[in-house]
Scaffold this motif. Structure first.
Motif, PDB file in Angstrom:
ATOM      1  N   ALA A 104      -6.890 -25.104  32.493  1.00 58.42           N
ATOM      2  CA  ALA A 104      -6.920 -24.780  31.171  1.00 58.42           C
ATOM      3  C   ALA A 104      -7.595 -23.744  30.600  1.00 58.42           C
ATOM      4  N   TYR A 105      -7.182 -22.926  29.667  1.00 58.05           N
ATOM      5  CA  TYR A 105      -7.800 -21.942  29.023  1.00 58.05           C
ATOM      6  C   TYR A 105      -7.533 -22.138  27.581  1.00 58.05           C
ATOM      7  N   VAL A 106      -8.522 -22.072  26.768  1.00 58.41           N
ATOM      8  CA  VAL A 106      -8.534 -22.256  25.235  1.00 58.41           C
ATOM      9  C   VAL A 106      -9.109 -20.802  24.787  1.00 58.41           C
ATOM     10  N   LEU A 107      -8.023 -20.434  23.689  1.00 62.77           N
ATOM     11  CA  LEU A 107      -8.518 -19.230  23.019  1.00 62.77           C
ATOM     12  C   LEU A 107      -8.442 -19.371  21.795  1.00 62.77           C
ATOM     13  N   LEU A 108      -9.947 -19.244  21.135  1.00 61.52           N
ATOM     14  CA  LEU A 108     -10.125 -19.708  19.634  1.00 61.52           C
ATOM     15  C   LEU A 108      -9.947 -18.399  18.787  1.00 61.52           C
ATOM     16  N   ALA A 111      -3.530 -11.252  28.401  1.00 59.31           N
ATOM     17  CA  ALA A 111      -2.448 -10.932  28.315  1.00 59.31           C
ATOM     18  C   ALA A 111      -1.800 -11.369  29.819  1.00 59.31           C
ATOM     19  N   ALA A 112      -2.604 -10.939  30.658  1.00 58.04           N
ATOM     20  CA  ALA A 112      -2.255 -11.508  32.157  1.00 58.04           C
ATOM     21  C   ALA A 112      -2.015 -13.139  32.339  1.00 58.04           C
ATOM     22  N   ARG A 113      -3.049 -13.563  31.694  1.00 64.84           N
ATOM     23  CA  ARG A 113      -2.894 -15.119  31.741  1.00 64.84           C
ATOM     24  C   ARG A 113      -1.513 -15.567  30.824  1.00 64.84           C
ATOM     25  N   LEU A 114      -1.099 -14.829  29.696  1.00 63.55           N
ATOM     26  CA  LEU A 114      -0.010 -15.065  29.079  1.00 63.55           C
ATOM     27  C   LEU A 114       1.206 -14.786  29.915  1.00 63.55           C
ATOM     28  N   ALA A 157       1.019 -24.939  36.381  1.00 59.96           N
ATOM     29  CA  ALA A 157      -0.213 -24.739  37.048  1.00 59.96           C
ATOM     30  C   ALA A 157      -1.510 -24.580  35.963  1.00 59.96           C
ATOM     31  N   GLN A 158      -1.094 -23.609  34.867  1.00 59.81           N
ATOM     32  CA  GLN A 158      -1.919 -23.341  34.035  1.00 59.81           C
ATOM     33  C   GLN A 158      -1.540 -23.463  32.532  1.00 59.81           C
ATOM     34  N   LEU A 159      -2.225 -24.061  31.919  1.00 62.32           N
ATOM     35  CA  LEU A 159      -2.166 -24.174  30.261  1.00 62.32           C
ATOM     36  C   LEU A 159      -2.783 -23.088  29.431  1.00 62.32           C
ATOM     37  N   VAL A 160      -2.234 -22.503  28.630  1.00 60.10           N
ATOM     38  CA  VAL A 160      -3.071 -21.576  27.759  1.00 60.10           C
ATOM     39  C   VAL A 160      -2.925 -22.281  26.323  1.00 60.10           C
ATOM     40  N   THR A 161      -4.142 -22.551  25.678  1.00 62.38           N
ATOM     41  CA  THR A 161      -3.988 -22.879  24.318  1.00 62.38           C
ATOM     42  C   THR A 161      -4.501 -22.011  23.511  1.00 62.38           C
ATOM     43  N   ILE A 162      -3.812 -21.742  22.351  1.00 69.12           N
ATOM     44  CA  ILE A 162      -4.165 -20.739  21.500  1.00 69.12           C
ATOM     45  C   ILE A 162      -4.298 -21.670  20.137  1.00 69.12           C
ATOM     46  N   LEU A 163      -5.685 -21.580  19.672  1.00 69.10           N
ATOM     47  CA  LEU A 163      -5.775 -22.233  18.493  1.00 69.10           C
ATOM     48  C   LEU A 163      -6.346 -21.356  17.501  1.00 69.10           C
ATOM     49  N   THR A 164      -5.646 -21.359  16.220  1.00 71.78           N
ATOM     50  CA  THR A 164      -6.169 -20.449  15.216  1.00 71.78           C
ATOM     51  C   THR A 164      -6.290 -21.261  13.792  1.00 71.78           C
ATOM     52  N   THR A 178       2.310 -20.167  33.830  1.00 76.99           N
ATOM     53  CA  THR A 178       1.621 -20.637  32.651  1.00 76.99           C
ATOM     54  C   THR A 178       2.331 -21.244  31.663  1.00 76.99           C
ATOM     55  N   ARG A 179       1.894 -22.031  30.832  1.00 76.94           N
ATOM     56  CA  ARG A 179       2.594 -22.552  29.652  1.00 76.94           C
ATOM     57  C   ARG A 179       1.641 -22.465  28.469  1.00 76.94           C
TER      58      ARG A 179
END
Length: 145
Positions: free
Chosen positions: A57-61, A132-135, A26-33, A140-141
């Motif tokens: 979708a949640y994106v962490l830059l 952290a809670a999202r992850l 249901a939720q995607l976390v995209t971590i982009l570095t 979550t994927r």
């Protein structure tokens, strides 16, 4: 007859299973570095595709990728990329318009020496406990680039 029916059912389950698994997230976390524009763009493409398949979708830059969030972003973030002429920042803004949340890492702005006013409208600063809670959420994927 029973064997044929079972084989047919198994075949149908095999065809249906991948689609079911995709919708389970249901939720995607995209971590982009990454600072590489093609990698940045592909992370946004896959995030968009996941949203179109029904995921939130949640994106962490973080690090160099945080530059995508800047009003005064470097050319690499805003230059059109083949094959469709979309820039990483433009596609990021498009997924935001479709409901994705985008945030920069908590240490990005202090490390850059700028304040929140340097960020594009709609982009926030991540709070580590919330990330952290999202992850750790069951639904979550995580994609990391």
């Amino acid at each position: 007859m029973r064997t044929i029916l079972s084989a047919a059912a198994l075949g149908l389950a095999t065809v249906v299973a991948p689609a079911t698994q995709a919708s389970d997230a249901a939720q995607l976390v995209t971590i982009l570095t990454s600072d590489e524009p093609q990698t940045q763009l592909m992370s946004m493409v896959l995030t968009m595709q996941s949203m179109q398949a029904g995921a939130g979708a949640y994106v962490l830059l973080c690090g160099p990728a945080g530059d995508l969030a800047l009003k005064d972003a470097p050319e690499a973030a805003t230059a059109p990329q083949p094959p469709k002429g979309m820039s990483p920042q433009a596609l990021m803004q498009k997924i935001m318009a479709q409901g994705a949340t985008v945030e920069v890492c908590a240490i990005y702005l202090p490390g850059k020496g700028v304040g929140e006013d340097a960020l594009l409208d709609g982009i926030g600063v991540a709070k580590p406990p919330a990330v952290a809670a999202r992850l750790l959420a069951d639904d979550t994927r995580i994609m990391s680039f």
